[in-house]
Write an enzyme that holds these catalytic residues in place. Sequence first.
Site, PDB file in Angstrom:
ATOM      1  N   ASP A 141       0.794  -1.228   0.000  1.00  0.00           N
ATOM      2  CA  ASP A 141       0.000   0.000   0.000  1.00  0.00           C
ATOM      3  C   ASP A 141       0.827   1.279   0.000  1.00  0.00           C
ATOM      4  O   ASP A 141       0.294   2.357   0.278  1.00  0.00           O
ATOM      5  CB  ASP A 141      -0.932   0.005   1.213  1.00  0.00           C
ATOM      6  CG  ASP A 141      -0.171   0.010   2.536  1.00  0.00           C
ATOM      7  OD1 ASP A 141       0.955  -0.505   2.574  1.00  0.00           O
ATOM      8  OD2 ASP A 141      -0.712   0.524   3.524  1.00  0.00           O
ATOM      9  N   GLU A 142       2.123   1.201  -0.313  1.00  0.00           N
ATOM     10  CA  GLU A 142       2.957   2.398  -0.230  1.00  0.00           C
ATOM     11  C   GLU A 142       4.085   2.317  -1.243  1.00  0.00           C
ATOM     12  O   GLU A 142       4.661   1.256  -1.465  1.00  0.00           O
ATOM     13  CB  GLU A 142       3.531   2.529   1.181  1.00  0.00           C
ATOM     14  CG  GLU A 142       4.347   3.795   1.396  1.00  0.00           C
ATOM     15  CD  GLU A 142       4.761   3.956   2.850  1.00  0.00           C
ATOM     16  OE1 GLU A 142       5.224   5.055   3.196  1.00  0.00           O
ATOM     17  OE2 GLU A 142       4.616   2.998   3.629  1.00  0.00           O
TER      18      GLU A 142
END
Length: 453
Positions: A94-95
Amino acid sequence: MDAFYASVEQAAKPSLRGKPVVVGGVGPRGVVATASYEARVFGVHSAMATAQARRLCPNAAYLHPRFTLYRQISDIVMELLGRLSPLVEPLSLDEAFVDLEAGGVEGSSAAVRAVGERLRRDIRAATGVSASVGLAGSKMLAKIASEQAKPDGLVIIEPGTELELLGPMPVRTIPGVGPATAEALRRAGIHTVAETAEAGEAELVRLIGKAHGASLHALATGHDDRPVVAERDAKSVSVEDTFAEDLTDRTRVRLELARLADRCVQRLRGAGRSGRTVVIKVRRYDFSTLTRSETLRGPTDDPAVVREAAARLLEGVDTSEGVRLLGVGVSGLADYTQEDLFAQARAAQAPEADAVAEPEERPDAGARPRQWLPGLDVVHAELGRGWVQGSGLGRVTVRFEEPWSPGPGRVRTFAVDDPGLEPAEPVPLLRPGGLPYGGDAGASSGEGGASAA
């Protein structure tokens, strides 16, 4: 991405939108992976024991993670980032960091803001969940900006304002400053980034060592020349399980280790890799943790070979007092496999070996009872698709809804062995016709972020 796992669940389950959601281990020893912002209001946060989270927020939905779905959405997000630049450095599902300059984006504030806002719109349109974007001249500052932008926002750190922004922040804001380093600095009267910079490099080296002290001083004074690296090659693949009750039966420990070995190989093959070193991890009843490893003659992705190596390693570990956690990993990764003819021959002679432990993804395999874990997908022969709200006392409660349902779905309760109810895979990311998730799911739901350096 904002509270990634939790906001994905809110997007996928209309009945949970705007409500507290906690994703992680749901058993008595479970740990919170992600909490939605609605749950964070009550003090719930990642890495907290699930039991403590339940005391703080008893009315939240506590869900088992669905990594298949999270990876699908992550792939979509990473593809969108790849359209902006050839230099995308994923840090997790998610990053990621994105080098906009390498993508030919003009360096003006207006230009980069426009790119960031378009990215946020594209992510929501494609996935139904929100992202926060930080824009700055270095990785550290972009990361800080993305944290400030949460939830569902965008922050630009203008050139020349870095030190003014960093100064009052706590020293743990700086990447690489963990609890031990922060405590060493605190004892020396250093609490903020500004105080860290003022201490000087020589003092920081004296306090925490040469390499760490020098890099800390550079970051505290706003100097971060780390490049965005497109290829972050994984060094290992591993899986582990924490058990609700300590395992004391040696046969059960062996079976669980074999099951974990199969899961590990599934992940290994999914990544298109093989590995040469097998590692097991054993956490005993007293929380002491042991690791043992064995290096093979060559890289393999053969489940029988990994199972056998793990079993050999276990022979040297005393588990009689109880085991809380088991793990299996493979390192020394390669893009090719050196076939082990002896292992293959043994497998051919004993085909039942592969049935020793079925992967966890098949909760109905063999004689093992189905595990109706909250949050997981099911399908009913007559009522269609839904998800498990809870189970116990021989019953399982299911809410029948899909991401594009107009509102919360109906709830029904069944016997756990109801022949009409079956486990299912997560529904596709897009509804029929290619339209995204409906509603504003995820708007108020943050781990990670999209950071542009």
